[in-house]
Motif scaffolding. Structure first.
Motif, PDB file in Angstrom:
ATOM      1  N   THR A   1      59.922  78.238  56.041  1.00 32.67           N
ATOM      2  CA  THR A   1      59.967  79.362  57.016  1.00 32.67           C
ATOM      3  C   THR A   1      58.696  79.185  57.975  1.00 32.67           C
ATOM      4  O   THR A   1      57.718  79.180  57.578  1.00 32.67           O
ATOM      5  N   PHE A   2      59.053  79.509  59.113  1.00 28.57           N
ATOM      6  CA  PHE A   2      57.655  79.315  59.982  1.00 28.57           C
ATOM      7  C   PHE A   2      57.800  80.206  61.308  1.00 28.57           C
ATOM      8  O   PHE A   2      56.808  81.142  61.303  1.00 28.57           O
ATOM      9  N   ASP A   3      59.091  80.268  61.930  1.00 25.03           N
ATOM     10  CA  ASP A   3      59.279  81.179  63.105  1.00 25.03           C
ATOM     11  C   ASP A   3      58.818  82.630  62.482  1.00 25.03           C
ATOM     12  O   ASP A   3      58.218  83.321  63.579  1.00 25.03           O
TER      13      ASP A   3
ATOM     14  N   GLY B   1      50.492  84.873  60.095  1.00 22.33           N
ATOM     15  CA  GLY B   1      49.434  84.429  58.905  1.00 22.33           C
ATOM     16  C   GLY B   1      48.567  85.743  58.388  1.00 22.33           C
ATOM     17  O   GLY B   1      48.055  85.640  57.411  1.00 22.33           O
ATOM     18  N   GLY B   2      48.665  86.877  59.059  1.00 27.69           N
ATOM     19  CA  GLY B   2      47.807  87.921  58.618  1.00 27.69           C
ATOM     20  C   GLY B   2      48.339  88.886  57.570  1.00 27.69           C
ATOM     21  O   GLY B   2      49.643  88.675  57.286  1.00 27.69           O
ATOM     22  N   PRO B   3      47.619  90.078  57.276  1.00 27.04           N
ATOM     23  CA  PRO B   3      46.333  89.947  57.798  1.00 27.04           C
ATOM     24  C   PRO B   3      45.327  89.310  56.854  1.00 27.04           C
ATOM     25  O   PRO B   3      45.343  88.685  55.618  1.00 27.04           O
TER      26      PRO B   3
ATOM     27  N   THR C   1      49.674  83.496  55.114  1.00 22.04           N
ATOM     28  CA  THR C   1      49.516  82.329  55.703  1.00 22.04           C
ATOM     29  C   THR C   1      50.329  81.364  54.626  1.00 22.04           C
ATOM     30  O   THR C   1      49.703  80.706  53.791  1.00 22.04           O
ATOM     31  N   ILE C   2      51.594  80.936  54.851  1.00 26.99           N
ATOM     32  CA  ILE C   2      52.428  80.260  54.000  1.00 26.99           C
ATOM     33  C   ILE C   2      52.041  78.587  54.374  1.00 26.99           C
ATOM     34  O   ILE C   2      51.323  78.497  55.493  1.00 26.99           O
TER      35      ILE C   2
END
Length: 318
Positions: free
Chosen positions: A248-250, A258-260, A265-266
């Motif tokens: 998963t990225f999008d 990636g927060g808080p 942040t995977i």
């Protein structure tokens, strides 16, 4: 008696019939398969767009490269740096956590919806078509939509403080992870529902008829007939969820970035940060290769533990 031996017995026909059977074979038995040439286009496509890039990533994982200068061999430096990076270790655990939560939420929901959609309820087709709409949208569009809906200042949480508190779901780790799991479930559950719908329709109706004669109700039929017959579909669906969850990225990029802090942040998002923000393509390639290895390993473990590789029949729930 061999049914293939039933041919014309007229004089002069045995040789012809025998040659015909030997040449073409009986219909449906021993039929010739397509030659290797039919697989060449797919093999070339897979090689160019999957194998070659994977090899290049593997090579870059042992090099130091900023994207502009020439790559320099760095040995195991990138891998050692990742093992000593606390953010990288944390990103792996977050990736696994999101994947486990996704499987735990989507699997039972998809099974129930898939079995229901395979029935003959009134207005089932219309409701199923509406439910499958999220599958038609891109991940980016879905993420932008829910980012606007869940905005702490202008979205739904700002007008429902009795439910969302201060309304800032993205300000705490639990809220941000909950949003990621919810959005992924909203978009991808229809896909897995479709898998279970097809598998449920393939269950022989004679099994349910026999169960009704024995006095089994709907609940017992579901647990003793439907679920065992869906075993192959469940394993396939879970493997897709695992691979999708680890890559998963999008959704993270658009919803939480990636927060808080680094609480969402995977690994896939950390790879993006390393490559396009820090210009450390060697470390990014190492992360990418690590994700491929982890995804493959988990998929193999699921297949082995489930006995999926030993299944020979889809009719007895074995």
């Amino acid at each position: 008696m061999n049914p293939t031996a039933v041919v014309s017995e007229r004089p002069g026909d045995k040789g012809t019939a025998g040659r015909a059977l030997k040449k073409d074979g009986p219909v449906g038995i021993g039929a010739s398969r397509p030659g290797f040439l039919w697989a060449v286009p797919a093999a070339v496509f897979f090689g160019l767009f999957a194998i070659v890039p994977l090899i290049m990533v593997a090579v870059l994982s042992f090099a130091s490269w900023d994207g502009l200068s020439d790559p320099e061999f760095a040995g195991l430096a990138n891998w050692k740096k990742l093992l000593d990076d606390p953010v990288m270790i944390k990103s792996l655990w977050l990736s696994v956590l999101l994947t486990v939560l996704g499987v735990a939420v989507q699997t039972p929901l998809s099974i129930l919806l898939g079995v229901w959609a395979a029935g003959h309820q009134r207005n089932r087709a219309v409701l199923s078509a509406i439910y499958f709409v999220p599958m038609l949208l891109s991940i980016a569009a879905v993420s932008v939509l829910w980012r606007a809906l869940l905005d702490p200042n202008l979205g739904v949480p700002a007008h429902a403080t009795w439910l969302f508190g201060d309304g800032n779901l993205f300000g705490v780790q639990a809220g941000a992870i909950g949003v990621l799991v919810f959005v992924s479930t909203w978009q991808f559950t229809p896909l897995h529902t479709l898998i279970y719908q097809g598998a449920a329709r393939a269950v022989p109706q004679v099994l349910y008829q026999a169960a009704q004669i024995d006095g089994a109700g709907r609940v017992r039929q579901f647990f003793h007939i439907t679920l065992p017959q869906l075993r192959n579909a469940i394993i396939t669906s879970m493997i897709l969820m695992v691979v999708g969850g680890l890559t998963t990225f999008d959704t993270v990029l658009i919803l939480t970035q990636g927060g808080p802090g680094s609480d969402t942040t995977i690994s896939a998002y950390y790879m993006y940060q390393k490559a396009f923000k820090s210009f450390d393509y060697g470390s990014a390639s190492a992360i990418a290769l690590l994700l491929v290895l982890v995804s493959t390993l988990i998929s193999l473990i699921v297949v082995r533990l489930s006995g999926y590789d030993k299944m020979r029949s889809t009719m007895e729930g074995l």
